[in-house]
Motif scaffolding. Sequence first.
Motif, short mmCIF file in Angstrom:
data_model
loop_
_atom_site.label_atom_id
_atom_site.label_comp_id
_atom_site.label_asym_id
_atom_site.label_seq_id
_atom_site.Cartn_x
_atom_site.Cartn_y
_atom_site.Cartn_z
N CYS A 106 57.33 46.41 51.79
CA CYS A 106 55.95 46.53 51.29
C CYS A 106 55.22 45.18 51.23
O CYS A 106 55.64 44.27 50.51
N CYS A 183 54.51 45.46 40.50
CA CYS A 183 55.40 46.53 40.95
C CYS A 183 56.04 47.25 39.76
O CYS A 183 56.22 48.46 39.79
N CYS A 187 51.58 49.25 39.75
CA CYS A 187 51.35 49.87 41.07
C CYS A 187 51.21 51.39 40.93
O CYS A 187 52.05 52.04 40.30
#
Length: 478
Positions: A106, A183, A187
Amino acid sequence: MSLEIGISDDARKTATPAPDGRHRVVQALESLFVTHRRHVKWLQAAMLLVFLIVVALPAVLPEPAPEATAWTDPRLALKYLLWGLWFPLVFLTVIVVGRLWCGVFCPMGAASEFANRFGLQRSIPAWIRWEGTPAISFIVTTLLGQTLGVRDHPEAAAGLFGLTMLLAILTGLVYGRGKRVWCRHLCPIGRVLGLYSRLGSVQFAPRRRLPGNREYTERGVCPTMIDTARKTESRHCIACFRCVNPAAAGGVKLELHHPGKEVERIRDHHANKAETWFLFLDTGVALGGFLWLVLPIYQDLRQALGEWAIDHGWDWLTRIGPSWLMVVHPERGETFLWLDFVAIIGFMLGCMLVLTTILGAITALTAKLARQAGAEGSFSQCFTELGYQYSPVALMSLFIGLGAELLTPLRYGPFGDFGVHAIRGGLFAAGIVWSVLLGWRILERQGVPAAKRSLPLLPGLVGSVLVGIGWWPAIFGL
Ligand code: SF4
Ligand code: SF4
């Protein structure tokens, strides 16, 4: 003649057993990822380029001709790559490889972590660490995705993904020290991937687990703040292999097991009440995002709201809204009024609340019956654990709904629409069966004897089938 001549009994007892097939695979994977860990940044840089091409380029490419397809038009090809392949497959692959997408590929998480090196490195405030923050992030992004029409309008997709990337970088610039605060806490899809990664066959587990169940620490090597020595759950683990050192006696090791094992034994893996509720909420809002497009009742409600607005002088509802909030593309014959915005948001939130109420009530009944049948633990503990049984059916719903385009090319194959419906129906049926099996195992771990498990299992089956009925139009059409 025996090959064991010369090996004493003591030596035989202490000899390391030869690794079996699974063990050899684990060793090979650990060695592969640990050896090439330093090269991952190049992979992430390449993915950033792919991200820019797939997300930003379609916004500047010319409008496709009416008869164009993904085979003949680059904009439609990139659209298929984004919504038909990338989106559904990232969700589905967590069953096999966990959150490898997050840890290795990612570009957004990597950019956030890279920015963190040069940032203010402030401590993480409580509002970011709050359990509800990633759920709100998912719900708001899903709602915006619908009102902006991200699937049909490449400018909207570029805007929403671009904004998310910007927020990820800003978060990295301000909060955490060598961490991925974005994260772990913010996210929109990280938490959803985390939930489904519990179904995965990959687990990173400490070789020697320390006592205590507080698994959060801002110290240590883990970018998502996992206290690796106390780690029991997969959801925050992005499979980055940074804590793995095959040569060390301690540390963390990779484990492979059958899919769903962590949920079957959710009692031992930090079952979380907020996560159970967000599983219901996510499933409901994703379902609402699909149903408003296809159900006539949505049009009836919108019509009724419009008439009410005119009767009561709420003229602003009949005006065109801003293009940063909703679809405004007169050149494509599609423009939303504030009325559309309010109706879509209201409908999706309504679906979310209805499904959450139904699944919550059914799970409460399941927990009550389970305790009557001998389940150990409080009502709240049983409720939380049993809620996880819906994760396979919810994952399949997301896959079928969000990944509708994935199977579209099969329509033109020998089996046509029937083949597409059969695959979707088969996937969904597999999700229901898997959910029921998980329910059985969760009840077993709660201490309910096999002979008494059928009754508490029944409401779970009803809940899974109800989710299926909700997704019926997505699977088979109206
Ligand atoms: S949590 Fe989100 S931003 Fe982070 S790596 Fe996963 S998908 Fe990317
Ligand atoms: S637990 Fe290990 S593999 Fe998982 S995210 Fe943390 S450092 Fe990476």
